[in-house]
Design a protein around this motif. Sequence first.
Motif, PDB file in Angstrom:
ATOM      1  N   TRP B  57       0.801  -1.082  -0.168  1.00  9.43           N
ATOM      2  CA  TRP B  57      -0.120   0.124   0.190  1.00  9.43           C
ATOM      3  C   TRP B  57       0.558   0.651   0.719  1.00  9.43           C
ATOM      4  O   TRP B  57       0.613   2.029  -0.985  1.00  9.43           O
ATOM      5  CB  TRP B  57      -1.058  -0.323   1.148  1.00  9.43           C
ATOM      6  N   LEU B  58       1.722   0.704   0.989  1.00 10.14           N
ATOM      7  CA  LEU B  58       2.620   2.506   1.208  1.00 10.14           C
ATOM      8  C   LEU B  58       3.344   2.854  -0.392  1.00 10.14           C
ATOM      9  O   LEU B  58       4.476   3.484  -0.476  1.00 10.14           O
ATOM     10  CB  LEU B  58       3.337   2.813   2.336  1.00 10.14           C
ATOM     11  N   ALA B  59       3.581   1.851  -0.869  1.00  7.69           N
ATOM     12  CA  ALA B  59       4.489   1.376  -2.221  1.00  7.69           C
ATOM     13  C   ALA B  59       4.137   2.349  -3.404  1.00  7.69           C
ATOM     14  O   ALA B  59       4.638   2.193  -3.947  1.00  7.69           O
ATOM     15  CB  ALA B  59       5.186   0.272  -2.409  1.00  7.69           C
ATOM     16  N   SER B  60       2.621   1.896  -2.867  1.00 15.23           N
ATOM     17  CA  SER B  60       1.405   2.048  -4.373  1.00 15.23           C
ATOM     18  C   SER B  60       1.757   3.838  -3.963  1.00 15.23           C
ATOM     19  O   SER B  60       1.274   4.318  -4.870  1.00 15.23           O
ATOM     20  CB  SER B  60       0.298   1.486  -3.877  1.00 15.23           C
ATOM     21  N   LEU B  61       1.604   4.513  -2.649  1.00 12.20           N
ATOM     22  CA  LEU B  61       1.527   5.630  -2.698  1.00 12.20           C
ATOM     23  C   LEU B  61       2.908   6.416  -3.070  1.00 12.20           C
ATOM     24  O   LEU B  61       2.484   7.254  -4.011  1.00 12.20           O
ATOM     25  CB  LEU B  61       0.528   5.423  -1.034  1.00 12.20           C
ATOM     26  N   ALA B  62       3.504   5.721  -2.178  1.00 11.54           N
ATOM     27  CA  ALA B  62       4.611   6.158  -2.903  1.00 11.54           C
ATOM     28  C   ALA B  62       4.834   6.135  -4.800  1.00 11.54           C
ATOM     29  O   ALA B  62       5.219   7.492  -5.295  1.00 11.54           O
ATOM     30  CB  ALA B  62       5.738   5.680  -2.416  1.00 11.54           C
ATOM     31  N   ALA B  63       4.688   5.532  -5.327  1.00  9.13           N
ATOM     32  CA  ALA B  63       4.709   5.397  -6.531  1.00  9.13           C
ATOM     33  C   ALA B  63       3.534   6.345  -7.195  1.00  9.13           C
ATOM     34  O   ALA B  63       4.340   7.043  -8.293  1.00  9.13           O
ATOM     35  CB  ALA B  63       4.455   4.111  -7.699  1.00  9.13           C
ATOM     36  N   PHE B  64       2.554   6.508  -6.440  1.00 13.28           N
ATOM     37  CA  PHE B  64       1.305   7.840  -7.258  1.00 13.28           C
ATOM     38  C   PHE B  64       2.566   9.150  -6.964  1.00 13.28           C
ATOM     39  O   PHE B  64       2.873  10.197  -8.023  1.00 13.28           O
ATOM     40  CB  PHE B  64       0.025   8.183  -5.954  1.00 13.28           C
ATOM     41  N   LEU B  65       3.007   9.359  -5.474  1.00 11.63           N
ATOM     42  CA  LEU B  65       3.390  11.010  -5.232  1.00 11.63           C
ATOM     43  C   LEU B  65       4.411  10.992  -6.499  1.00 11.63           C
ATOM     44  O   LEU B  65       4.664  12.185  -7.107  1.00 11.63           O
ATOM     45  CB  LEU B  65       4.020  10.822  -4.147  1.00 11.63           C
ATOM     46  N   ALA B  66       5.740   9.902  -6.664  1.00 17.49           N
ATOM     47  CA  ALA B  66       6.458  10.052  -7.413  1.00 17.49           C
ATOM     48  C   ALA B  66       6.641  10.161  -9.416  1.00 17.49           C
ATOM     49  O   ALA B  66       6.883  11.402 -10.138  1.00 17.49           O
ATOM     50  CB  ALA B  66       7.273   8.908  -7.426  1.00 17.49           C
ATOM     51  N   GLY B  67       4.996   9.712  -9.808  1.00 15.87           N
ATOM     52  CA  GLY B  67       4.142  10.061 -10.584  1.00 15.87           C
ATOM     53  C   GLY B  67       3.951  11.885 -10.622  1.00 15.87           C
ATOM     54  O   GLY B  67       4.230  12.559 -11.368  1.00 15.87           O
ATOM     55  N   MET B  68       3.443  12.360  -9.614  1.00  9.21           N
ATOM     56  CA  MET B  68       3.380  13.713  -9.391  1.00  9.21           C
ATOM     57  C   MET B  68       4.252  14.450  -9.659  1.00  9.21           C
ATOM     58  O   MET B  68       4.225  15.694 -10.399  1.00  9.21           O
ATOM     59  CB  MET B  68       2.608  13.605  -8.194  1.00  9.21           C
ATOM     60  N   VAL B  69       4.971  13.859  -9.117  1.00 12.31           N
ATOM     61  CA  VAL B  69       6.495  14.366  -9.646  1.00 12.31           C
ATOM     62  C   VAL B  69       7.003  14.733 -10.474  1.00 12.31           C
ATOM     63  O   VAL B  69       7.156  16.112 -11.369  1.00 12.31           O
ATOM     64  CB  VAL B  69       7.432  13.925  -8.007  1.00 12.31           C
ATOM     65  N   ALA B  70       7.108  14.052 -11.319  1.00 13.43           N
ATOM     66  CA  ALA B  70       7.653  13.624 -12.786  1.00 13.43           C
ATOM     67  C   ALA B  70       6.624  14.483 -12.900  1.00 13.43           C
ATOM     68  O   ALA B  70       7.126  15.659 -14.492  1.00 13.43           O
ATOM     69  CB  ALA B  70       7.271  12.777 -13.215  1.00 13.43           C
ATOM     70  N   GLY B  71       5.514  14.524 -13.207  1.00 18.90           N
ATOM     71  CA  GLY B  71       4.190  15.468 -13.967  1.00 18.90           C
ATOM     72  C   GLY B  71       4.243  16.659 -13.916  1.00 18.90           C
ATOM     73  O   GLY B  71       4.999  17.730 -14.278  1.00 18.90           O
ATOM     74  N   SER B  72       4.681  17.146 -12.588  1.00 19.60           N
ATOM     75  CA  SER B  72       4.618  18.534 -12.156  1.00 19.60           C
ATOM     76  C   SER B  72       5.962  19.227 -12.594  1.00 19.60           C
ATOM     77  O   SER B  72       6.151  20.529 -13.456  1.00 19.60           O
ATOM     78  CB  SER B  72       5.247  18.839 -11.066  1.00 19.60           C
ATOM     79  N   LEU B  73       6.919  18.578 -13.073  1.00 20.39           N
ATOM     80  CA  LEU B  73       8.726  18.839 -13.759  1.00 20.39           C
ATOM     81  C   LEU B  73       8.376  19.162 -15.005  1.00 20.39           C
ATOM     82  O   LEU B  73       8.179  19.692 -15.931  1.00 20.39           O
ATOM     83  CB  LEU B  73       9.418  17.855 -13.546  1.00 20.39           C
ATOM     84  N   THR B  74       8.077  18.147 -16.035  1.00 20.01           N
ATOM     85  CA  THR B  74       6.612  18.384 -17.233  1.00 20.01           C
ATOM     86  C   THR B  74       6.603  19.638 -17.149  1.00 20.01           C
ATOM     87  O   THR B  74       6.065  20.449 -18.627  1.00 20.01           O
ATOM     88  CB  THR B  74       5.680  17.244 -17.522  1.00 20.01           C
ATOM     89  N   GLY B  75       5.106  20.073 -16.231  1.00 18.56           N
ATOM     90  CA  GLY B  75       4.531  20.764 -16.138  1.00 18.56           C
ATOM     91  C   GLY B  75       5.553  22.578 -16.550  1.00 18.56           C
ATOM     92  O   GLY B  75       5.034  23.098 -16.754  1.00 18.56           O
ATOM     93  N   ILE B  76       6.579  22.434 -15.416  1.00 12.77           N
ATOM     94  CA  ILE B  76       7.783  23.730 -15.374  1.00 12.77           C
ATOM     95  C   ILE B  76       8.468  23.159 -16.455  1.00 12.77           C
ATOM     96  O   ILE B  76       8.664  25.110 -16.561  1.00 12.77           O
ATOM     97  CB  ILE B  76       8.442  22.936 -13.933  1.00 12.77           C
ATOM     98  N   LEU B  77       8.899  22.569 -17.059  1.00 10.45           N
ATOM     99  CA  LEU B  77       9.441  22.999 -18.292  1.00 10.45           C
ATOM    100  C   LEU B  77       8.633  23.672 -19.189  1.00 10.45           C
ATOM    101  O   LEU B  77       8.700  24.024 -20.124  1.00 10.45           O
ATOM    102  CB  LEU B  77       9.942  21.561 -19.102  1.00 10.45           C
ATOM    103  N   TYR B  78       7.076  23.247 -19.562  1.00  8.65           N
ATOM    104  CA  TYR B  78       5.675  24.038 -20.056  1.00  8.65           C
ATOM    105  C   TYR B  78       6.216  25.250 -19.853  1.00  8.65           C
ATOM    106  O   TYR B  78       6.184  26.358 -20.544  1.00  8.65           O
ATOM    107  CB  TYR B  78       5.040  23.076 -20.225  1.00  8.65           C
ATOM    108  N   THR B  79       5.439  25.814 -18.364  1.00  7.20           N
ATOM    109  CA  THR B  79       5.415  26.835 -17.842  1.00  7.20           C
ATOM    110  C   THR B  79       6.410  27.685 -17.900  1.00  7.20           C
ATOM    111  O   THR B  79       6.342  28.959 -18.242  1.00  7.20           O
ATOM    112  CB  THR B  79       4.781  27.017 -16.732  1.00  7.20           C
ATOM    113  N   ARG B  80       7.180  27.171 -17.066  1.00  6.87           N
ATOM    114  CA  ARG B  80       8.434  28.194 -16.342  1.00  6.87           C
ATOM    115  C   ARG B  80       9.540  28.417 -17.810  1.00  6.87           C
ATOM    116  O   ARG B  80      10.154  29.365 -18.156  1.00  6.87           O
ATOM    117  CB  ARG B  80       8.814  27.120 -15.295  1.00  6.87           C
ATOM    118  N   PHE B  81      10.414  27.539 -17.898  1.00 10.38           N
ATOM    119  CA  PHE B  81      10.661  27.426 -19.118  1.00 10.38           C
ATOM    120  C   PHE B  81      10.343  27.626 -20.638  1.00 10.38           C
ATOM    121  O   PHE B  81      11.125  26.939 -21.721  1.00 10.38           O
ATOM    122  CB  PHE B  81      11.814  26.282 -19.016  1.00 10.38           C
TER     123      PHE B  81
END
Lengths: 270, 313
Positions: B57-81
């Motif tokens: 359960w914790l491992a799946s939650l960690a996966a979810f959070l890691a995915g969120m980080v990856a997605g935000s980074l794509t978003g930051i590349l697009y919006t900020r850079f």
Amino acid sequence: MLKIHAVSKTFFPQTVNEVRALRGIDLTIEEGSFTCIIGTNGSGKSTLLNAVAGTFFPDSGTIRVGEADITRWTEYQRARLIGRVFQNPFAGTAAEMTIAENIVLAMKRGLSHPLTAALNKSTKSEIGDRVRMLKMGLEDRLDNPIGTLSGGQRQALTLLMATWLRPRLLLLDEHTAALDPKSAAKIAELTKLIIHQEKLTALMVTHSMQQAVDLPDRIIMMHKGQIVEDFQKEQKKRVRIPDLLDTFDRVQKRELMDESVAEMLIRDYV
Amino acid sequence: MNLIIGAFTIGLILSLLSLGMLISFRMIKFTDITVDGSITLGASLTAVLIMSGWSPWLASLAAFLAGMVAGSLTGILYTRFKIQEILAGILMMTALYSINLRIMGRSNIPLLDTDTVSEWPEQLLFNFAAGENRIPVFGWPVSLIDLSVLITSIIFVAVIGYLLYRFLLTHFGTALRATGNNVQMVRAQGINNNKMIIFGLALSNGLVALSGALLAQYQGFADVQMGIGMMVWGLASIIIGEALVGKSGIGVTITGAILGTILFRLLIAIALRWGLNPNDLKLVTAIFVFAALVAPLVFKSFHKKFQKKSNHA
Ligand SMILES: Nc1ncnc2c1ncn2[C@@H]1O[C@H](COP(=O)(O)OP(=O)(O)O)[C@@H](O)[C@H]1O
Ligand SMILES: [Mg+2]
């Protein structure tokens, strides 16, 4: 209320396409006043409104609303103070979303967007009540995508949305220009009604001399990025359409003269 | 029967991928290629964490959070850079390939005899079946393990689908949807459209990574190649869902994406059964998505030509 001081904006600076869209604009708008801006195409009217709304930052100068210096505020930060209606009747609403969803966004203009249900019965009936005032029968279509409505209907809703929360300043950019004459007249009427009822401070660009004479307390004429005429108070009350047309002619002649004088000087001295 | 249950289960698991892509492709209208990397990210992280003794359960939650980080980074590349959306996604996906290898330490991790999130119904079913390994479903013997994974997947998808539905109807969710619809309007309403894009991509890739986490637990392994082509699969599922139930309203759209994914998996299972070479699967999917994308255009121009002809007559 609104104080624009020495605002300049040049697009594509130092290229062949350089456009000096605003050249040192100074303008103070009183609280509760209704001002119309007229001027030839490309004279910088939209650019001035965009500078106030924060679509871009001016190259120089300051913009204040009340006590706040908003020169460096982003567009979405300024939305707290400013309501807008665009020339394009489709620009002010999200086509795929319903009438109610569009309006519910306007009910939170400039506020935070919490994780609570956006629409419930009471919000919907509140929306229905105010939409009914438009007398367009839209209160029965709150759950229809707004993209299914006509330009006139969408512009009426955009106006309602821009003023749902009382804005400190209402910006209208030729918001009746793209509509058929009947819808345009209706939106003009509605604009007048809302501005008077809510005692709003409004700045409106118009291409219609009739509107400029009928609606506002003050008329400003722009030309080549500058304010060239300013009819206020008693003077404004006496202004008729022919006077405005004369002023246009005079401005254009004066410019022609300026140009021929410049040419003469260049010929003689260079 | 086992075939159907298998396809159903994978369909359910991958419908989390489709739901995530629904947010990026359909709500904020962002063509996000990060997906191929973030589903593997979810799978590899979960595999490693479970192997090192974390609760699934914790491992799946960690996966979810890691995915969120990856997605935000794509978003930051697009919006900020100001990097184009496709390129931002490609950069992130490429970076994730190495990151996933780093996480796993090699290209493949098997998950044999480890706990998974479907442990709980398994115990329950085991008691229910009084020690049998199989129980009959509509007359077919079905293994308890398969059944419990199916039940867990149904619960996961139902809960997440419902939460997503409620979320998209909040003030915040409404602002998010408007961002993909009309940016000018969204800014004029005082909404930070960049923030919405970053959050939308974060949520989207979080769900995609969670899908990967469940997929790894179901398949019993994580592989660095497993994400290739996933974006196109998700897109195909979304398109099937829209053809199936339309897109009038949030609830319908979400249901459509789930049903579309399941149906797509069933179709694939049947096609494979009929002898489709698994190596051709991605080509077939790509052709399908191509057809679905151009069909409306072809139809329109055909319609126009036809009208012209009838005008001439
Ligand atoms: N975003 C922009 N980028 C480049 N040039 C612009 C932009 N906005 C306006 N301009 C130019 O600035 C000048 C003034 O335009 P505008 O303010 O739209 O005129 P008006 O609204 O009075 O017709 C025009 O020459 C126009 O081409
Ligand atoms: Mg203009």
